[in-house]
Design a protein around this motif. Structure first.
Motif, PDB file in Angstrom:
ATOM      1  N   ASP A 131     -61.370 -34.400 -18.889  1.00 27.25           N
ATOM      2  CA  ASP A 131     -61.221 -32.903 -17.857  1.00 27.25           C
ATOM      3  C   ASP A 131     -61.971 -32.065 -17.263  1.00 27.25           C
ATOM      4  O   ASP A 131     -61.618 -31.044 -17.157  1.00 27.25           O
ATOM      5  CB  ASP A 131     -59.695 -32.925 -17.457  1.00 27.25           C
ATOM      6  N   ASP A 132     -62.719 -31.576 -18.319  1.00 31.16           N
ATOM      7  CA  ASP A 132     -64.123 -30.505 -18.860  1.00 31.16           C
ATOM      8  C   ASP A 132     -63.184 -29.424 -18.931  1.00 31.16           C
ATOM      9  O   ASP A 132     -63.206 -28.689 -19.296  1.00 31.16           O
ATOM     10  CB  ASP A 132     -64.558 -30.730 -17.132  1.00 31.16           C
ATOM     11  N   VAL A 133     -61.947 -29.564 -19.369  1.00 31.10           N
ATOM     12  CA  VAL A 133     -61.258 -28.095 -20.325  1.00 31.10           C
ATOM     13  C   VAL A 133     -61.499 -28.588 -21.253  1.00 31.10           C
ATOM     14  O   VAL A 133     -60.717 -29.288 -22.381  1.00 31.10           O
ATOM     15  CB  VAL A 133     -59.781 -28.079 -19.772  1.00 31.10           C
ATOM     16  N   PRO A 134     -62.419 -27.538 -21.905  1.00 29.47           N
ATOM     17  CA  PRO A 134     -62.240 -27.409 -23.506  1.00 29.47           C
ATOM     18  C   PRO A 134     -61.534 -26.968 -24.054  1.00 29.47           C
ATOM     19  O   PRO A 134     -60.232 -26.666 -23.994  1.00 29.47           O
ATOM     20  CB  PRO A 134     -63.380 -26.414 -23.380  1.00 29.47           C
ATOM     21  N   GLU A 135     -61.515 -27.890 -24.868  1.00 27.72           N
ATOM     22  CA  GLU A 135     -60.207 -27.740 -26.141  1.00 27.72           C
ATOM     23  C   GLU A 135     -60.361 -27.675 -26.908  1.00 27.72           C
ATOM     24  O   GLU A 135     -61.698 -27.828 -28.002  1.00 27.72           O
ATOM     25  CB  GLU A 135     -59.638 -29.748 -26.562  1.00 27.72           C
ATOM     26  N   VAL A 136     -59.590 -26.390 -28.521  1.00 30.90           N
ATOM     27  CA  VAL A 136     -59.510 -25.398 -29.308  1.00 30.90           C
ATOM     28  C   VAL A 136     -59.506 -27.039 -30.493  1.00 30.90           C
ATOM     29  O   VAL A 136     -59.141 -27.828 -30.558  1.00 30.90           O
ATOM     30  CB  VAL A 136     -58.825 -24.653 -29.485  1.00 30.90           C
ATOM     31  N   TYR A 137     -60.564 -27.695 -31.043  1.00 28.47           N
ATOM     32  CA  TYR A 137     -60.283 -28.796 -32.153  1.00 28.47           C
ATOM     33  C   TYR A 137     -60.643 -28.642 -33.565  1.00 28.47           C
ATOM     34  O   TYR A 137     -60.102 -28.661 -34.811  1.00 28.47           O
ATOM     35  CB  TYR A 137     -61.501 -29.742 -31.995  1.00 28.47           C
ATOM     36  N   GLY A 138     -60.619 -27.010 -33.707  1.00 29.46           N
ATOM     37  CA  GLY A 138     -61.153 -26.425 -34.315  1.00 29.46           C
ATOM     38  C   GLY A 138     -61.601 -25.496 -35.120  1.00 29.46           C
ATOM     39  O   GLY A 138     -61.576 -24.168 -34.265  1.00 29.46           O
ATOM     40  N   ILE A 139     -61.945 -24.444 -36.170  1.00 24.88           N
ATOM     41  CA  ILE A 139     -62.434 -23.104 -36.950  1.00 24.88           C
ATOM     42  C   ILE A 139     -62.504 -23.470 -36.930  1.00 24.88           C
ATOM     43  O   ILE A 139     -62.948 -23.434 -39.103  1.00 24.88           O
ATOM     44  CB  ILE A 139     -60.788 -21.523 -36.773  1.00 24.88           C
ATOM     45  N   VAL A 140     -63.572 -21.924 -37.528  1.00 31.90           N
ATOM     46  CA  VAL A 140     -64.976 -21.640 -38.838  1.00 31.90           C
ATOM     47  C   VAL A 140     -64.140 -20.142 -38.361  1.00 31.90           C
ATOM     48  O   VAL A 140     -64.415 -18.710 -38.282  1.00 31.90           O
ATOM     49  CB  VAL A 140     -66.123 -21.975 -38.424  1.00 31.90           C
ATOM     50  N   SER A 141     -64.184 -19.595 -40.054  1.00 31.99           N
ATOM     51  CA  SER A 141     -63.732 -18.644 -40.259  1.00 31.99           C
ATOM     52  C   SER A 141     -64.749 -18.016 -40.924  1.00 31.99           C
ATOM     53  O   SER A 141     -64.832 -18.464 -42.374  1.00 31.99           O
ATOM     54  CB  SER A 141     -63.127 -18.345 -40.556  1.00 31.99           C
ATOM     55  N   MET A 142     -65.190 -16.785 -40.927  1.00 35.55           N
ATOM     56  CA  MET A 142     -66.138 -15.618 -42.399  1.00 35.55           C
ATOM     57  C   MET A 142     -65.422 -14.558 -42.981  1.00 35.55           C
ATOM     58  O   MET A 142     -64.723 -13.744 -42.194  1.00 35.55           O
ATOM     59  CB  MET A 142     -67.749 -15.686 -41.909  1.00 35.55           C
ATOM     60  N   HIS A 143     -65.877 -14.341 -44.136  1.00 34.14           N
ATOM     61  CA  HIS A 143     -64.654 -12.840 -44.167  1.00 34.14           C
ATOM     62  C   HIS A 143     -65.518 -12.313 -45.729  1.00 34.14           C
ATOM     63  O   HIS A 143     -66.175 -13.108 -46.844  1.00 34.14           O
ATOM     64  CB  HIS A 143     -63.248 -13.884 -45.427  1.00 34.14           C
ATOM     65  N   SER A 144     -65.578 -11.306 -45.698  1.00 34.83           N
ATOM     66  CA  SER A 144     -66.321 -10.484 -46.445  1.00 34.83           C
ATOM     67  C   SER A 144     -65.172  -9.438 -46.985  1.00 34.83           C
ATOM     68  O   SER A 144     -63.966  -8.547 -46.345  1.00 34.83           O
ATOM     69  CB  SER A 144     -67.000  -9.875 -45.929  1.00 34.83           C
ATOM     70  N   HIS A 145     -65.917  -9.400 -47.904  1.00 37.70           N
ATOM     71  CA  HIS A 145     -64.338  -7.861 -49.261  1.00 37.70           C
ATOM     72  C   HIS A 145     -64.680  -7.045 -48.433  1.00 37.70           C
ATOM     73  O   HIS A 145     -64.902  -5.630 -49.518  1.00 37.70           O
ATOM     74  CB  HIS A 145     -64.304  -8.082 -50.383  1.00 37.70           C
ATOM     75  N   THR A 146     -66.351  -6.473 -48.106  1.00 39.86           N
ATOM     76  CA  THR A 146     -67.085  -5.398 -47.503  1.00 39.86           C
ATOM     77  C   THR A 146     -66.291  -4.989 -46.373  1.00 39.86           C
ATOM     78  O   THR A 146     -66.452  -5.729 -45.410  1.00 39.86           O
ATOM     79  CB  THR A 146     -68.398  -5.523 -48.029  1.00 39.86           C
ATOM     80  N   PRO A 147     -66.157  -3.155 -45.564  1.00 40.82           N
ATOM     81  CA  PRO A 147     -64.877  -3.381 -44.433  1.00 40.82           C
ATOM     82  C   PRO A 147     -66.597  -3.383 -43.258  1.00 40.82           C
ATOM     83  O   PRO A 147     -67.889  -2.888 -44.504  1.00 40.82           O
ATOM     84  CB  PRO A 147     -64.452  -1.744 -44.794  1.00 40.82           C
ATOM     85  N   HIS A 148     -66.416  -3.669 -42.195  1.00 45.80           N
ATOM     86  CA  HIS A 148     -67.191  -2.965 -41.332  1.00 45.80           C
ATOM     87  C   HIS A 148     -68.812  -4.255 -41.573  1.00 45.80           C
ATOM     88  O   HIS A 148     -69.735  -4.083 -40.997  1.00 45.80           O
ATOM     89  CB  HIS A 148     -67.675  -2.026 -40.960  1.00 45.80           C
ATOM     90  N   ALA A 149     -68.410  -5.400 -41.795  1.00 43.42           N
ATOM     91  CA  ALA A 149     -69.085  -6.552 -42.259  1.00 43.42           C
ATOM     92  C   ALA A 149     -70.019  -7.399 -41.305  1.00 43.42           C
ATOM     93  O   ALA A 149     -71.304  -7.471 -40.839  1.00 43.42           O
ATOM     94  CB  ALA A 149     -69.029  -7.193 -43.588  1.00 43.42           C
ATOM     95  N   TYR A 150     -69.269  -7.140 -40.442  1.00 45.29           N
ATOM     96  CA  TYR A 150     -69.405  -8.486 -38.357  1.00 45.29           C
ATOM     97  C   TYR A 150     -69.472  -6.776 -37.260  1.00 45.29           C
ATOM     98  O   TYR A 150     -68.677  -6.674 -36.796  1.00 45.29           O
ATOM     99  CB  TYR A 150     -68.354  -9.069 -39.297  1.00 45.29           C
ATOM    100  N   PRO A 151     -70.693  -6.650 -37.126  1.00 47.20           N
ATOM    101  CA  PRO A 151     -70.488  -5.961 -36.696  1.00 47.20           C
ATOM    102  C   PRO A 151     -70.921  -6.501 -34.584  1.00 47.20           C
ATOM    103  O   PRO A 151     -70.879  -7.755 -34.934  1.00 47.20           O
ATOM    104  CB  PRO A 151     -72.126  -4.751 -36.295  1.00 47.20           C
ATOM    105  N   PRO A 152     -70.717  -6.296 -33.123  1.00 42.68           N
ATOM    106  CA  PRO A 152     -70.511  -7.374 -32.827  1.00 42.68           C
ATOM    107  C   PRO A 152     -71.486  -8.156 -32.291  1.00 42.68           C
ATOM    108  O   PRO A 152     -71.165  -9.586 -31.821  1.00 42.68           O
ATOM    109  CB  PRO A 152     -69.793  -6.108 -31.321  1.00 42.68           C
TER     110      PRO A 152
END
Length: 167
Positions: A131-152
């Protein structure tokens, strides 16, 4: 891709090109490459892939790595208040700074349980349905022990990378 900086754009373009060659190959090789790509975008101390099972009541984590050490694969009930349930409901990227990691504290932890992530980006993976509605089928997650490691720009690039098949 106009909202990405030139470095992130180059990383993502290279990743798209390389990941197209993974069709029908070992999924773990693809997950390793996703982690490698994420590490080129920002500091990645831990990384996982979760796949929702049919019906969306279970999530299977076939791939979890912390500090280069692979963790046991596992399946869990999707919990409404944890990351997996949040992803199904909200259908958008989760960032640590939204709630100082409170969502993470309600979920299943992996790796070295004595260490807490200081920055996280968790991205829903989408696939098209009839029906062309995107379905969430999974997740990918990245983690850092350093604060503010992932800017926009890293967050935007991570979303592009996790959803490379929709490009």
């Amino acid at each position: 891709m106009s909202t990405l900086d030139p470095t992130a754009t180059a990383v993502i373009n290279e990743a798209y090109s390389r990941m197209r060659t993974f069709t029908g190959r070992d999924r773990y090789e693809l997950y390793d490459y996703l982690r490698y790509t994420a590490s080129r975008l920002g500091k990645v101390d831990a990384f996982y892939v979760g796949l929702f099972q049919p019906g969306g009541h279970q999530i299977r984590y076939p791939y979890a790595v912390e500090d280069g050490v692979y963790d046991q694969t596992a399946s869990y009930q999707v919990a409404a208040g944890a990351t997996s349930g949040w992803m199904l409901k909200n259908r958008r990227t989760y960032r640590f700074n939204e709630d100082n990691g409170a969502l993470l504290d309600r979920g299943v932890r992996f790796g070295d349980l004595s260490r807490r992530s200081a920055d996280v980006v968790t991205v829903p993976m989408f696939r098209s349905r009839v029906d062309d509605v995107p379905e969430v089928y999974g997740i990918v997650s990245m983690h850092s022990h350093t604060p503010h490691a992932y800017p926009p720009p890293v967050v935007r690039a991570s979303s592009c990378c996790a959803n490379w098949r929709r490009r």
